[in-house]
Write a protein that holds these residues in place. Structure first.
Motif, mmCIF file in Angstrom:
data_model
loop_
_atom_site.group_PDB
_atom_site.id
_atom_site.type_symbol
_atom_site.label_atom_id
_atom_site.label_comp_id
_atom_site.label_asym_id
_atom_site.label_seq_id
_atom_site.Cartn_x
_atom_site.Cartn_y
_atom_site.Cartn_z
ATOM 1 N N ALA A 91 51.060 19.813 76.694
ATOM 2 C CA ALA A 91 50.507 18.495 76.375
ATOM 3 C C ALA A 91 49.865 18.549 74.997
ATOM 4 O O ALA A 91 49.709 19.629 74.413
ATOM 5 N N VAL A 92 49.484 17.377 74.517
ATOM 6 C CA VAL A 92 48.591 17.311 73.360
ATOM 7 C C VAL A 92 47.171 17.335 73.904
ATOM 8 O O VAL A 92 46.816 16.538 74.778
ATOM 9 N N TYR A 93 46.368 18.249 73.394
ATOM 10 C CA TYR A 93 44.993 18.401 73.852
ATOM 11 C C TYR A 93 44.045 17.762 72.838
ATOM 12 O O TYR A 93 44.128 18.046 71.635
ATOM 13 N N TYR A 94 43.160 16.930 73.351
ATOM 14 C CA TYR A 94 42.214 16.205 72.517
ATOM 15 C C TYR A 94 40.785 16.632 72.833
ATOM 16 O O TYR A 94 40.403 16.742 74.000
ATOM 17 N N CYS A 95 40.021 16.796 71.792
ATOM 18 C CA CYS A 95 38.600 17.072 71.928
ATOM 19 C C CYS A 95 37.845 15.745 71.890
ATOM 20 O O CYS A 95 38.246 14.807 71.182
ATOM 21 N N SER A 96 36.760 15.670 72.643
ATOM 22 C CA SER A 96 35.934 14.470 72.611
ATOM 23 C C SER A 96 34.467 14.862 72.543
ATOM 24 O O SER A 96 34.073 15.931 72.991
ATOM 25 N N ALA A 97 33.682 13.942 71.991
ATOM 26 C CA ALA A 97 32.242 14.147 71.928
ATOM 27 C C ALA A 97 31.540 12.821 72.187
ATOM 28 O O ALA A 97 31.870 11.802 71.576
ATOM 29 N N ARG A 98 30.591 12.857 73.097
ATOM 30 C CA ARG A 98 29.771 11.677 73.392
ATOM 31 C C ARG A 98 28.480 11.840 72.600
ATOM 32 O O ARG A 98 27.777 12.853 72.759
ATOM 33 N N HIS A 99 28.163 10.864 71.775
ATOM 34 C CA HIS A 99 27.078 11.051 70.821
ATOM 35 C C HIS A 99 26.311 9.755 70.596
ATOM 36 O O HIS A 99 26.771 8.669 70.945
ATOM 37 N N ARG A 100 25.153 9.898 70.002
ATOM 38 C CA ARG A 100 24.349 8.726 69.625
ATOM 39 C C ARG A 100 23.591 9.026 68.348
ATOM 40 O O ARG A 100 23.342 10.186 68.006
ATOM 41 N N ASP A 101 23.215 7.952 67.667
ATOM 42 C CA ASP A 101 22.328 8.062 66.514
ATOM 43 C C ASP A 101 20.923 8.390 67.032
ATOM 44 O O ASP A 101 20.528 7.885 68.089
ATOM 45 N N PRO A 102 20.154 9.213 66.337
ATOM 46 C CA PRO A 102 18.802 9.551 66.813
ATOM 47 C C PRO A 102 17.885 8.348 67.000
ATOM 48 O O PRO A 102 16.905 8.433 67.747
ATOM 49 N N THR A 103 18.193 7.227 66.320
ATOM 50 C CA THR A 103 17.325 6.051 66.424
ATOM 51 C C THR A 103 17.784 5.068 67.499
ATOM 52 O O THR A 103 17.181 4.002 67.652
ATOM 53 N N SER A 104 18.825 5.416 68.229
ATOM 54 C CA SER A 104 19.378 4.494 69.215
ATOM 55 C C SER A 104 19.716 5.234 70.500
ATOM 56 O O SER A 104 19.967 6.437 70.491
ATOM 57 N N TRP A 105 19.749 4.492 71.616
ATOM 58 C CA TRP A 105 20.156 5.056 72.900
ATOM 59 C C TRP A 105 21.570 4.605 73.272
ATOM 60 O O TRP A 105 21.998 4.790 74.408
ATOM 61 N N ILE A 106 22.283 4.028 72.328
ATOM 62 C CA ILE A 106 23.665 3.626 72.564
ATOM 63 C C ILE A 106 24.582 4.805 72.279
ATOM 64 O O ILE A 106 24.552 5.371 71.186
ATOM 65 N N TYR A 107 25.381 5.148 73.278
ATOM 66 C CA TYR A 107 26.295 6.279 73.140
ATOM 67 C C TYR A 107 27.697 5.807 72.761
ATOM 68 O O TYR A 107 28.153 4.736 73.193
ATOM 69 N N TYR A 108 28.362 6.615 71.976
ATOM 70 C CA TYR A 108 29.750 6.382 71.597
ATOM 71 C C TYR A 108 30.533 7.655 71.876
ATOM 72 O O TYR A 108 29.963 8.751 71.974
ATOM 73 N N THR A 109 31.843 7.495 71.994
ATOM 74 C CA THR A 109 32.727 8.645 72.176
ATOM 75 C C THR A 109 33.706 8.719 71.010
ATOM 76 O O THR A 109 34.365 7.726 70.696
ATOM 77 N N SER A 110 33.754 9.874 70.382
ATOM 78 C CA SER A 110 34.712 10.109 69.309
ATOM 79 C C SER A 110 35.759 11.111 69.770
ATOM 80 O O SER A 110 35.492 11.932 70.656
ATOM 81 N N TRP A 111 36.936 11.031 69.148
ATOM 82 C CA TRP A 111 38.065 11.870 69.539
ATOM 83 C C TRP A 111 38.619 12.610 68.323
ATOM 84 O O TRP A 111 38.607 12.097 67.208
ATOM 85 N N GLY A 112 39.138 13.799 68.597
ATOM 86 C CA GLY A 112 39.866 14.519 67.571
ATOM 87 C C GLY A 112 41.295 14.018 67.464
ATOM 88 O O GLY A 112 41.718 13.139 68.216
ATOM 89 N N GLN A 113 42.040 14.603 66.538
ATOM 90 C CA GLN A 113 43.408 14.146 66.288
ATOM 91 C C GLN A 113 44.405 14.743 67.273
ATOM 92 O O GLN A 113 45.546 14.286 67.356
ATOM 93 N N GLY A 114 43.987 15.732 68.010
ATOM 94 C CA GLY A 114 44.867 16.351 68.999
ATOM 95 C C GLY A 114 45.556 17.593 68.463
ATOM 96 O O GLY A 114 45.861 17.684 67.269
ATOM 97 N N THR A 115 45.796 18.529 69.365
ATOM 98 C CA THR A 115 46.531 19.741 69.013
ATOM 99 C C THR A 115 47.557 20.009 70.118
ATOM 100 O O THR A 115 47.253 19.889 71.304
ATOM 101 N N GLN A 116 48.765 20.335 69.708
ATOM 102 C CA GLN A 116 49.855 20.514 70.664
ATOM 103 C C GLN A 116 49.783 21.900 71.310
ATOM 104 O O GLN A 116 49.652 22.916 70.616
ATOM 105 N N VAL A 117 49.888 21.906 72.616
ATOM 106 C CA VAL A 117 50.017 23.149 73.378
ATOM 107 C C VAL A 117 51.340 23.074 74.129
ATOM 108 O O VAL A 117 51.583 22.128 74.889
#
Length: 121
Positions: A91-117
């Motif tokens: 599959a293509v494997y994707y990394c993800s990170a759930r993060h927020r700005d230090p001044t906010s409690w709103i979380y977002y999720t970012s994704w990597g571009q993927g790597t083929q395995v």
């Protein structure tokens, strides 16, 4: 925004091992959980493994006992050690990170571009 850069994918024979790495490009955000997901051709993206900032982990049933997720909080890097690989792990494997700005409690999720395995039988 958080940028994620994956590495470590490739072609391996069934029964072999690979180690994926994912590094974030910025330290200006608070990273909560990080994880690995995968998507095979014609399939939906599925969770493989996740890890919280405190080290709690979760795995898909299909990879338990074979894959290990780990994290270096100081480097904002997450790893996926994959052992006893099977062709169905291809599959293509994707990394993800759930993060927020230090001044906010709103979380977002970012994704990597993927790597083929690819696991050859």
């Amino acid at each position: 925004q958080v940028q994620l850069v994956e590495s470590g994918g490739g072609l391996v024979q069934a029964g072999g091992s690979l180690r994926l790495s994912c590094t974030t490009s910025t330290s200006n955000f608070i990273i909560n959980s990080m994880g690995w997901y995968r998507q095979a051709p014609g399939e939906q993206r599925e969770m493989v493994a996740t890890i919280t900032s405190g080290g709690d982990t979760d795995y898909a049933d299909s990879v338990k006992g074979r894959f290990t997720i780990s994290r270096d909080n100081a480097k904002n890097t997450v790893y996926l050690q994959m052992n006893s690989l099977k062709p169905e792990d291809t599959a293509v494997y994707y990394c993800s990170a759930r993060h927020r700005d230090p001044t906010s409690w709103i979380y977002y999720t970012s994704w990597g571009q993927g790597t083929q395995v690819t696991v050859a039988s």
